[in-house]
Design a protein around this motif. Structure first.
Motif, PDB file in Angstrom:
ATOM      1  N   GLU A  34      -3.244 -22.857   8.858  1.00 31.34           N
ATOM      2  CA  GLU A  34      -1.856 -22.620   9.202  1.00 31.34           C
ATOM      3  C   GLU A  34      -1.640 -23.344  10.508  1.00 31.34           C
ATOM      4  OE1 GLU A  34      -0.797 -18.498   9.249  1.00 31.34           O
ATOM      5  OE2 GLU A  34      -0.704 -18.426   7.066  1.00 31.34           O
ATOM      6  N   ILE A  35      -0.567 -24.123  10.576  1.00 26.11           N
ATOM      7  CA  ILE A  35      -0.319 -24.922  11.767  1.00 26.11           C
ATOM      8  C   ILE A  35       1.072 -24.619  12.327  1.00 26.11           C
ATOM      9  CG2 ILE A  35      -1.957 -26.749  11.202  1.00 26.11           C
ATOM     10  CD1 ILE A  35       0.304 -28.402  10.072  1.00 26.11           C
ATOM     11  N   THR A  36       1.145 -24.610  13.653  1.00 25.90           N
ATOM     12  CA  THR A  36       2.400 -24.406  14.363  1.00 25.90           C
ATOM     13  C   THR A  36       2.537 -25.511  15.407  1.00 25.90           C
ATOM     14  OG1 THR A  36       1.299 -22.910  15.911  1.00 25.90           O
ATOM     15  CG2 THR A  36       2.422 -21.898  14.040  1.00 25.90           C
ATOM     16  N   PRO A  37       3.763 -25.945  15.697  1.00 23.48           N
ATOM     17  CA  PRO A  37       3.930 -27.078  16.606  1.00 23.48           C
ATOM     18  C   PRO A  37       3.535 -26.757  18.040  1.00 23.48           C
ATOM     19  CG  PRO A  37       6.058 -26.099  16.116  1.00 23.48           C
ATOM     20  CD  PRO A  37       5.051 -25.407  15.246  1.00 23.48           C
ATOM     21  N   LEU A  38       2.884 -27.706  18.678  1.00 20.66           N
ATOM     22  CA  LEU A  38       2.553 -27.598  20.100  1.00 20.66           C
ATOM     23  C   LEU A  38       3.464 -28.480  20.946  1.00 20.66           C
ATOM     24  CD1 LEU A  38      -1.338 -27.591  20.205  1.00 20.66           C
ATOM     25  CD2 LEU A  38       0.199 -25.722  20.780  1.00 20.66           C
ATOM     26  N   SER A  39       3.963 -29.532  20.333  1.00 15.84           N
ATOM     27  CA  SER A  39       4.857 -30.435  21.058  1.00 15.84           C
ATOM     28  C   SER A  39       6.129 -30.612  20.233  1.00 15.84           C
ATOM     29  CB  SER A  39       4.190 -31.797  21.281  1.00 15.84           C
ATOM     30  OG  SER A  39       3.860 -32.398  20.050  1.00 15.84           O
TER      31      SER A  39
ATOM     32  N   LYS B 263       0.986 -33.951  24.028  1.00 15.78           N
ATOM     33  CA  LYS B 263       0.886 -34.933  22.945  1.00 15.78           C
ATOM     34  C   LYS B 263       0.199 -34.381  21.696  1.00 15.78           C
ATOM     35  CE  LYS B 263       2.924 -38.202  25.164  1.00 15.78           C
ATOM     36  NZ  LYS B 263       4.302 -38.533  24.839  1.00 15.78           N
ATOM     37  N   TYR B 264      -0.424 -33.200  21.802  1.00 19.20           N
ATOM     38  CA  TYR B 264      -1.020 -32.604  20.607  1.00 19.20           C
ATOM     39  C   TYR B 264       0.082 -32.202  19.639  1.00 19.20           C
ATOM     40  CZ  TYR B 264      -5.749 -32.375  22.461  1.00 19.20           C
ATOM     41  OH  TYR B 264      -6.985 -32.697  22.940  1.00 19.20           O
ATOM     42  N   PHE B 265      -0.153 -32.408  18.354  1.00 22.55           N
ATOM     43  CA  PHE B 265       0.839 -32.147  17.319  1.00 22.55           C
ATOM     44  C   PHE B 265       0.968 -30.660  17.002  1.00 22.55           C
ATOM     45  CE2 PHE B 265       1.434 -32.418  12.483  1.00 22.55           C
ATOM     46  CZ  PHE B 265       2.812 -32.358  12.562  1.00 22.55           C
ATOM     47  N   VAL B 266      -0.139 -30.010  16.683  1.00 28.59           N
ATOM     48  CA  VAL B 266      -0.091 -28.611  16.230  1.00 28.59           C
ATOM     49  C   VAL B 266      -1.259 -27.791  16.763  1.00 28.59           C
ATOM     50  CG1 VAL B 266       1.147 -29.082  14.068  1.00 28.59           C
ATOM     51  CG2 VAL B 266      -1.346 -29.205  14.100  1.00 28.59           C
ATOM     52  N   ALA B 267      -1.085 -26.474  16.700  1.00 33.47           N
ATOM     53  CA  ALA B 267      -2.182 -25.526  16.912  1.00 33.47           C
ATOM     54  C   ALA B 267      -2.626 -25.082  15.523  1.00 33.47           C
ATOM     55  CB  ALA B 267      -1.711 -24.331  17.723  1.00 33.47           C
ATOM     56  N   MET B 268      -3.935 -25.018  15.298  1.00 26.95           N
ATOM     57  CA  MET B 268      -4.458 -24.664  13.978  1.00 26.95           C
ATOM     58  C   MET B 268      -5.098 -23.287  13.978  1.00 26.95           C
ATOM     59  SD  MET B 268      -6.283 -27.985  12.264  1.00 26.95           S
ATOM     60  CE  MET B 268      -7.687 -27.887  13.315  1.00 26.95           C
ATOM     61  N   THR B 269      -4.895 -22.595  12.877  1.00 25.36           N
ATOM     62  CA  THR B 269      -5.554 -21.322  12.605  1.00 25.36           C
ATOM     63  C   THR B 269      -6.169 -21.440  11.219  1.00 25.36           C
ATOM     64  OG1 THR B 269      -3.859 -20.181  13.880  1.00 25.36           O
ATOM     65  CG2 THR B 269      -5.197 -18.826  12.444  1.00 25.36           C
ATOM     66  N   SER B 270      -7.380 -20.913  11.042  1.00 28.33           N
ATOM     67  CA  SER B 270      -8.018 -20.962   9.732  1.00 28.33           C
ATOM     68  C   SER B 270      -7.326 -20.006   8.772  1.00 28.33           C
ATOM     69  CB  SER B 270      -9.499 -20.596   9.834  1.00 28.33           C
ATOM     70  OG  SER B 270      -9.635 -19.200  10.031  1.00 28.33           O
ATOM     71  N   ALA B 271      -7.634 -20.118   7.498  1.00 27.00           N
ATOM     72  CA  ALA B 271      -7.076 -19.220   6.484  1.00 27.00           C
ATOM     73  C   ALA B 271      -7.476 -17.771   6.738  1.00 27.00           C
ATOM     74  CB  ALA B 271      -7.530 -19.660   5.097  1.00 27.00           C
ATOM     75  N   LEU B 272      -8.538 -17.575   7.514  1.00 23.52           N
ATOM     76  CA  LEU B 272      -9.000 -16.223   7.841  1.00 23.52           C
ATOM     77  C   LEU B 272      -8.450 -15.724   9.172  1.00 23.52           C
ATOM     78  CD1 LEU B 272     -12.718 -16.631   6.713  1.00 23.52           C
ATOM     79  CD2 LEU B 272     -10.820 -15.601   5.444  1.00 23.52           C
ATOM     80  N   GLY B 273      -7.574 -16.524   9.798  1.00 20.70           N
ATOM     81  CA  GLY B 273      -6.943 -16.109  11.045  1.00 20.70           C
ATOM     82  C   GLY B 273      -7.670 -16.502  12.313  1.00 20.70           C
ATOM     83  N   GLN B 274      -8.731 -17.291  12.200  1.00 21.82           N
ATOM     84  CA  GLN B 274      -9.499 -17.731  13.370  1.00 21.82           C
ATOM     85  C   GLN B 274      -8.761 -18.867  14.081  1.00 21.82           C
ATOM     86  OE1 GLN B 274     -13.243 -19.526  12.357  1.00 21.82           O
ATOM     87  NE2 GLN B 274     -13.915 -19.658  14.475  1.00 21.82           N
ATOM     88  N   THR B 275      -8.561 -18.743  15.385  1.00 20.73           N
ATOM     89  CA  THR B 275      -7.923 -19.795  16.176  1.00 20.73           C
ATOM     90  C   THR B 275      -8.862 -20.993  16.263  1.00 20.73           C
ATOM     91  OG1 THR B 275      -6.696 -18.181  17.469  1.00 20.73           O
ATOM     92  CG2 THR B 275      -6.946 -20.374  18.425  1.00 20.73           C
TER      93      THR B 275
END
Length: 85
Positions: A5-10, A38-50
């Motif tokens: 799951e990705i959310t925008p950082l910039s 300049k980073y595009f997104v923050a990622m979280t695994s399918a299990l909720g791990q940052t």
């Protein structure tokens, strides 16, 4: 590598503030020295791990190993079309 799951950082034209998008990360590498804005997104695994930041976004350029299916959210398609006008 796997589902994310990705959310925008910039600020970028594809995934806007408040959106959370499902994706599949198919490859990875590392980048050092990239300014935080300049980073595009923050990622979280399918299990909720940052998993931390991923990709690059600047102007109309977006680079990431995450595959995104535009059918999951019509805003992705709308944002893509609007950016190409």
């Amino acid at each position: 590598i796997g589902y994310r799951e990705i959310t925008p950082l910039s600020r970028n034209w594809l995934i806007t503030e408040g959106m959370c998008v499902r994706s599949h990360e198919f490859h990875y590498s590392s980048c050092s020295g990239l300014p935080k804005d300049k980073y595009f997104v923050a990622m979280t695994s399918a299990l909720g791990q940052t998993l931390g930041p991923d990709g690059y976004a600047s102007g109309r350029v977006i680079a990431s190993y995450n595959h995104i299916h535009f059918g999951q959210d019509t805003r992705l398609v709308e944002n893509f079309i609007q950016a190409m006008e």
